[in-house]
Design an enzyme around this catalytic site. Structure first.
Site, short mmCIF file in Angstrom:
data_model
loop_
_atom_site.label_atom_id
_atom_site.label_comp_id
_atom_site.label_asym_id
_atom_site.label_seq_id
_atom_site.Cartn_x
_atom_site.Cartn_y
_atom_site.Cartn_z
N CYS A 1 0.83 -1.13 0.02
CA CYS A 1 -0.49 -0.33 0.05
C CYS A 1 0.94 1.35 -0.09
O CYS A 1 2.75 1.36 0.19
CB CYS A 1 -0.89 0.30 1.09
SG CYS A 1 -2.10 0.89 1.06
N ASP B 1 -6.82 -3.10 10.85
CA ASP B 1 -5.79 -1.88 11.31
C ASP B 1 -5.42 -2.12 12.98
O ASP B 1 -6.52 -1.54 13.86
CB ASP B 1 -6.06 -1.27 10.11
CG ASP B 1 -4.71 -0.08 10.38
OD1 ASP B 1 -3.41 -0.23 10.83
OD2 ASP B 1 -4.49 1.16 9.79
O1 LIG Z 1 -0.69 5.27 5.51
C1 LIG Z 1 -0.91 5.61 5.36
O2 LIG Z 1 -0.66 7.13 5.14
C2 LIG Z 1 -2.70 5.87 5.37
C3 LIG Z 1 -4.35 6.86 5.57
C4 LIG Z 1 -4.65 7.01 5.54
C5 LIG Z 1 -5.62 5.31 5.39
C6 LIG Z 1 -4.77 4.48 5.20
C7 LIG Z 1 -3.61 5.00 5.50
N1 LIG Z 1 -2.79 3.56 5.33
C8 LIG Z 1 -2.73 2.03 5.48
O3 LIG Z 1 -3.01 2.17 6.81
C9 LIG Z 1 -2.36 0.07 7.36
C10 LIG Z 1 -1.91 0.16 8.16
O4 LIG Z 1 -0.50 1.23 7.59
P1 LIG Z 1 1.30 0.83 9.25
O5 LIG Z 1 1.70 -0.31 8.03
O6 LIG Z 1 1.18 0.92 10.34
O7 LIG Z 1 1.33 2.05 8.28
C11 LIG Z 1 -2.60 0.00 5.85
O8 LIG Z 1 -3.66 -0.96 5.47
C12 LIG Z 1 -2.57 0.92 4.64
O9 LIG Z 1 -2.94 1.27 4.26
#
Ligand SMILES: O=C(O)c1ccccc1N[C@@H]1O[C@H](COP(=O)(O)O)[C@@H](O)[C@H]1O
Length: 210
Positions: A6, A128
């Site tokens: 992502c 998440d």
């Molecule tokens: O990554 C971002 O900035 C974000 C912003 C808004 C909504 C979702 C976002 N990311 C998603 O968050 C989870 C966890 O990310 P991390 O591994 O803790 O960095 C993941 O599903 C991203 O798609």
């Protein structure tokens, strides 16, 4: 194990990661995120990615109209809803032909019954870690909370995953778990994925990848 990478917003890193053929590639359309696509990626670049990779738009509390328009512009086949979107909006997006992944933030406990109204309208859930931002907090939650998951919607595990979790994830068996979401733990800067580390993770989770 399905793998979603992502927060793609750097064209060079996108090309390097796409060659590794993750199952899903995520593009963040939440303006407050440091991974916001904005003008960083031309829609044509996203549209031209291999058809075998699901292109996912990540949205936080956007209107259905904006989501559908953005999906058409970038050639996205799937949406990840990472805010307080309702079951009705999931239904609208599903009826618009998009694969719907609804994200839920996990704190110290989870009430899976609250997710029941979403079940008929979502293809996947995503769990998440609850944090200051809607997503991308880089923090891991207690995966044992998912041991009591008993709904029919398969889900992705997200939140602070890094290469150090590879051995545990490769052996992880949880009801409903079908994939993992790699984000801030695989970056050299926000939105710039490190293809080497992504490749190592794919190899650990999908050993047939060379
Ligand atoms: O990554 C971002 O900035 C974000 C912003 C808004 C909504 C979702 C976002 N990311 C998603 O968050 C989870 C966890 O990310 P991390 O591994 O803790 O960095 C993941 O599903 C991203 O798609």
């Amino acid at each position: 194990m399905l793998v979603k990478v992502c927060g793609m917003r750097d064209a060079a890193a996108l090309a390097e990661v796409a060659v590794l053929t993750p199952d899903f590639l995520g593009f963040i359309f939440a303006p407050a995120s440091p991974r916001f696509v904005g003008e960083a990626l031309a829609p044509e670049l996203v549209q031209a990615l291999p058809a075998s990779i699901w292109k996912v738009g990540v949205f936080v509390n956007e209107t259905t109209e904006t989501i559908v328009t953005t999906a058409e512009r970038f050639g996205l086949a799937a949406v990840q809803l990472h805010g307080q979107e309702t079951p009705a909006q999931c239904e609208e997006l599903s009826e618009a032909g998009l694969l719907v992944m609804k994200a839920f933030s996990v704190g110290k406990a989870v009430d899976f019954t609250a997710l029941l109204p979403y079940v008929p309208h979502c293809d996947f859930f995503l769990f998440d870690t609850k944090g200051a931002a809607p997503g991308g907090n880089g923090a891991v939650f207690d995966w044992d909370l998912l041991k009591s998951y008993n709904l029919p919607v398969p889900y992705f595990l997200a939140g602070g995953l890094g290469l150090e979790h590879a051995p545990e994830l490769a052996d992880l068996r949880l009801p409903g778990l079908v994939g993992v979401d790699l984000n801030s733990g695989f970056e050299t800067a926000p939105g710039v994925k490190d293809a080497t580390r992504v490749g190592q993770m794919l190899k650990a989770l999908r050993p047939i990848v060379t």
